[in-house]
Write a protein that holds these residues in place. Structure first.
Motif, PDB file in Angstrom:
ATOM      1  N   LEU A   1       0.838  -1.192   0.000  1.00 26.75           N
ATOM      2  CA  LEU A   1       0.000   0.000   0.000  1.00 26.75           C
ATOM      3  C   LEU A   1       0.879   1.251   0.000  1.00 26.75           C
ATOM      4  CD1 LEU A   1      -3.084   0.349   0.160  1.00 26.75           C
ATOM      5  CD2 LEU A   1      -2.836   0.719   2.591  1.00 26.75           C
ATOM      6  N   THR A   2       0.457   2.272  -0.687  1.00 25.04           N
ATOM      7  CA  THR A   2       1.206   3.530  -0.719  1.00 25.04           C
ATOM      8  C   THR A   2       0.591   4.530   0.256  1.00 25.04           C
ATOM      9  OG1 THR A   2      -0.184   4.528  -2.423  1.00 25.04           O
ATOM     10  CG2 THR A   2       1.704   3.200  -3.175  1.00 25.04           C
ATOM     11  N   LYS A   3       1.343   5.584   0.543  1.00 24.88           N
ATOM     12  CA  LYS A   3       0.811   6.642   1.406  1.00 24.88           C
ATOM     13  C   LYS A   3      -0.423   7.273   0.776  1.00 24.88           C
ATOM     14  CE  LYS A   3       4.425   9.287   2.278  1.00 24.88           C
ATOM     15  NZ  LYS A   3       5.421  10.151   2.933  1.00 24.88           N
ATOM     16  N   GLU A   4      -0.430   7.411  -0.528  1.00 23.98           N
ATOM     17  CA  GLU A   4      -1.584   8.010  -1.204  1.00 23.98           C
ATOM     18  C   GLU A   4      -2.828   7.154  -1.010  1.00 23.98           C
ATOM     19  OE1 GLU A   4       1.442   7.550  -2.712  1.00 23.98           O
ATOM     20  OE2 GLU A   4       2.049   9.666  -2.646  1.00 23.98           O
ATOM     21  N   GLN A   5      -2.660   5.834  -1.067  1.00 22.79           N
ATOM     22  CA  GLN A   5      -3.809   4.944  -0.893  1.00 22.79           C
ATOM     23  C   GLN A   5      -4.344   4.996   0.535  1.00 22.79           C
ATOM     24  OE1 GLN A   5      -1.518   1.692  -2.610  1.00 22.79           O
ATOM     25  NE2 GLN A   5      -3.305   1.192  -3.851  1.00 22.79           N
ATOM     26  N   ILE A   6      -3.454   4.967   1.523  1.00 19.57           N
ATOM     27  CA  ILE A   6      -3.949   5.022   2.905  1.00 19.57           C
ATOM     28  C   ILE A   6      -4.551   6.396   3.197  1.00 19.57           C
ATOM     29  CG2 ILE A   6      -1.801   5.669   4.068  1.00 19.57           C
ATOM     30  CD1 ILE A   6      -2.662   3.747   6.324  1.00 19.57           C
ATOM     31  N   ASN A   7      -4.002   7.440   2.611  1.00 20.28           N
ATOM     32  CA  ASN A   7      -4.544   8.774   2.858  1.00 20.28           C
ATOM     33  C   ASN A   7      -5.900   8.983   2.191  1.00 20.28           C
ATOM     34  OD1 ASN A   7      -2.437   9.534   4.515  1.00 20.28           O
ATOM     35  ND2 ASN A   7      -1.250  10.415   2.848  1.00 20.28           N
ATOM     36  N   SER A   8      -6.290   8.077   1.305  1.00 22.20           N
ATOM     37  CA  SER A   8      -7.603   8.191   0.666  1.00 22.20           C
ATOM     38  C   SER A   8      -8.740   7.915   1.647  1.00 22.20           C
ATOM     39  CB  SER A   8      -7.699   7.229  -0.519  1.00 22.20           C
ATOM     40  OG  SER A   8      -7.795   5.888  -0.067  1.00 22.20           O
ATOM     41  N   VAL A   9      -8.433   7.422   2.849  1.00 26.02           N
ATOM     42  CA  VAL A   9      -9.476   7.125   3.835  1.00 26.02           C
ATOM     43  C   VAL A   9      -9.958   8.369   4.575  1.00 26.02           C
ATOM     44  CG1 VAL A   9      -8.609   4.782   4.173  1.00 26.02           C
ATOM     45  CG2 VAL A   9      -7.911   6.599   5.761  1.00 26.02           C
ATOM     46  N   ILE A  10      -9.357   9.502   4.307  1.00 27.06           N
ATOM     47  CA  ILE A  10      -9.717  10.734   5.005  1.00 27.06           C
ATOM     48  C   ILE A  10     -11.207  11.026   4.906  1.00 27.06           C
ATOM     49  CG2 ILE A  10      -9.441  13.264   4.896  1.00 27.06           C
ATOM     50  CD1 ILE A  10      -7.154  11.912   6.333  1.00 27.06           C
ATOM     51  N   ASN A  11     -11.851  10.660   3.799  1.00 27.56           N
ATOM     52  CA  ASN A  11     -13.276  10.945   3.636  1.00 27.56           C
ATOM     53  C   ASN A  11     -14.159  10.000   4.451  1.00 27.56           C
ATOM     54  OD1 ASN A  11     -12.774   8.686   2.093  1.00 27.56           O
ATOM     55  ND2 ASN A  11     -14.084   9.316   0.406  1.00 27.56           N
ATOM     56  N   ARG A  12     -13.553   9.040   5.135  1.00 27.02           N
ATOM     57  CA  ARG A  12     -14.301   8.171   6.047  1.00 27.02           C
ATOM     58  C   ARG A  12     -14.089   8.728   7.447  1.00 27.02           C
ATOM     59  NH1 ARG A  12     -12.837   2.482   3.089  1.00 27.02           N
ATOM     60  NH2 ARG A  12     -13.562   3.152   1.055  1.00 27.02           N
ATOM     61  N   ILE A  13     -14.077   7.906   8.472  1.00 29.37           N
ATOM     62  CA  ILE A  13     -13.871   8.412   9.830  1.00 29.37           C
ATOM     63  C   ILE A  13     -12.674   7.667  10.432  1.00 29.37           C
ATOM     64  CG2 ILE A  13     -14.973   8.967  12.027  1.00 29.37           C
ATOM     65  CD1 ILE A  13     -17.691   8.429  10.644  1.00 29.37           C
TER      66      ILE A  13
ATOM     67  N   GLU B   1     -26.135   1.877  12.188  1.00 33.63           N
ATOM     68  CA  GLU B   1     -25.062   0.972  12.597  1.00 33.63           C
ATOM     69  C   GLU B   1     -23.711   1.641  12.353  1.00 33.63           C
ATOM     70  OE1 GLU B   1     -23.549  -3.077  10.603  1.00 33.63           O
ATOM     71  OE2 GLU B   1     -25.629  -3.139  11.298  1.00 33.63           O
ATOM     72  N   LEU B   2     -22.754   1.353  13.199  1.00 35.86           N
ATOM     73  CA  LEU B   2     -21.397   1.873  13.047  1.00 35.86           C
ATOM     74  C   LEU B   2     -20.440   0.695  13.102  1.00 35.86           C
ATOM     75  CD1 LEU B   2     -19.642   4.447  12.867  1.00 35.86           C
ATOM     76  CD2 LEU B   2     -19.530   4.410  15.357  1.00 35.86           C
ATOM     77  N   ARG B   3     -19.578   0.597  12.110  1.00 35.11           N
ATOM     78  CA  ARG B   3     -18.622  -0.518  12.059  1.00 35.11           C
ATOM     79  C   ARG B   3     -17.200   0.000  12.233  1.00 35.11           C
ATOM     80  NH1 ARG B   3     -21.054  -3.763   6.849  1.00 35.11           N
ATOM     81  NH2 ARG B   3     -23.056  -4.240   7.823  1.00 35.11           N
ATOM     82  N   PHE B   4     -16.397  -0.775  12.933  1.00 31.82           N
ATOM     83  CA  PHE B   4     -14.972  -0.504  13.039  1.00 31.82           C
ATOM     84  C   PHE B   4     -14.290  -1.391  12.000  1.00 31.82           C
ATOM     85  CE2 PHE B   4     -16.579   1.176  16.822  1.00 31.82           C
ATOM     86  CZ  PHE B   4     -15.636   1.993  17.414  1.00 31.82           C
ATOM     87  N   VAL B   5     -13.583  -0.784  11.055  1.00 27.55           N
ATOM     88  CA  VAL B   5     -12.948  -1.530   9.970  1.00 27.55           C
ATOM     89  C   VAL B   5     -11.489  -1.122   9.835  1.00 27.55           C
ATOM     90  CG1 VAL B   5     -15.121  -1.855   8.719  1.00 27.55           C
ATOM     91  CG2 VAL B   5     -13.728   0.142   8.220  1.00 27.55           C
TER      92      VAL B   5
ATOM     93  N   PHE C   1      -7.708   2.665  13.005  1.00 29.62           N
ATOM     94  CA  PHE C   1      -8.965   2.047  12.584  1.00 29.62           C
ATOM     95  C   PHE C   1      -9.834   3.095  11.924  1.00 29.62           C
ATOM     96  CE2 PHE C   1      -9.775   3.647  16.815  1.00 29.62           C
ATOM     97  CZ  PHE C   1     -11.048   4.186  16.741  1.00 29.62           C
ATOM     98  N   ILE C   2     -10.850   2.614  11.234  1.00 26.92           N
ATOM     99  CA  ILE C   2     -11.820   3.491  10.579  1.00 26.92           C
ATOM    100  C   ILE C   2     -13.193   3.134  11.117  1.00 26.92           C
ATOM    101  CG2 ILE C   2     -12.943   4.056   8.384  1.00 26.92           C
ATOM    102  CD1 ILE C   2     -10.274   3.435   7.022  1.00 26.92           C
ATOM    103  N   MET C   3     -13.989   4.147  11.403  1.00 27.28           N
ATOM    104  CA  MET C   3     -15.394   3.929  11.722  1.00 27.28           C
ATOM    105  C   MET C   3     -16.179   4.219  10.447  1.00 27.28           C
ATOM    106  SD  MET C   3     -15.932   5.336  15.611  1.00 27.28           S
ATOM    107  CE  MET C   3     -15.802   7.057  15.171  1.00 27.28           C
ATOM    108  N   ARG C   4     -17.095   3.312  10.120  1.00 28.56           N
ATOM    109  CA  ARG C   4     -17.844   3.443   8.883  1.00 28.56           C
ATOM    110  C   ARG C   4     -19.310   3.152   9.141  1.00 28.56           C
ATOM    111  NH1 ARG C   4     -19.681   0.477   4.529  1.00 28.56           N
ATOM    112  NH2 ARG C   4     -19.131  -1.558   5.342  1.00 28.56           N
ATOM    113  N   ILE C   5     -20.153   3.964   8.564  1.00 29.37           N
ATOM    114  CA  ILE C   5     -21.601   3.744   8.634  1.00 29.37           C
ATOM    115  C   ILE C   5     -21.997   3.030   7.346  1.00 29.37           C
ATOM    116  CG2 ILE C   5     -23.865   4.848   8.740  1.00 29.37           C
ATOM    117  CD1 ILE C   5     -22.421   7.207  10.188  1.00 29.37           C
ATOM    118  N   PRO C   6     -22.441   1.786   7.444  1.00 28.37           N
ATOM    119  CA  PRO C   6     -22.800   1.057   6.222  1.00 28.37           C
ATOM    120  C   PRO C   6     -24.061   1.637   5.588  1.00 28.37           C
ATOM    121  CG  PRO C   6     -23.299  -0.257   8.154  1.00 28.37           C
ATOM    122  CD  PRO C   6     -22.611   0.990   8.643  1.00 28.37           C
TER     123      PRO C   6
END
Length: 93
Positions: free
Chosen positions: A39-51, A76-80, A65-70
């Motif tokens: 994984l590159t830094k650019e790919q991991i930084n793409s998660v900014i639009n999540r939580i 519901e809130l998921r930890f992914v 971790f990321i919190m995501r609302i499906p």
């Protein structure tokens, strides 16, 4: 043991990526959803639009971790994409 959470920032990327020490660990962590190994830094930084959050102990990142609302259940809130520094795995974090 005191653990703090703070919003992820892009300066955390190198540290978090260093915890994923191999393709097998990478796919256990991401299931390939964030991209291909490595994984590159650019790919991991793409998660900014999540939580995304970084876990901190003694001012050092120790987890992520990321919190995501499906979309199928907005109540519901998921930890992914949960990952912990391998040096502290199995120690109650």
């Amino acid at each position: 043991m005191t653990l703090k959470l703070r919003p992820y920032n892009t300066d955390d990327a190198d540290t978090i990526l260093s915890w994923c020490n191999g393709e097998k660990a990478f796919y256990k962590w991401t299931a390939g959803v964030l991209g291909k190994f490595p994984l590159t830094k650019e790919q991991i930084n793409s998660v900014i639009n999540r939580i995304p959050f970084t876990a901190i102990k003694d001012d050092e990142p120790v987890g992520f971790f990321i919190m995501r609302i499906p979309s199928e259940n907005p109540e519901e809130l998921r930890f992914v994409f949960v990952i912990v520094n391998p040096k502290i795995r199995g120690k109650g974090f």
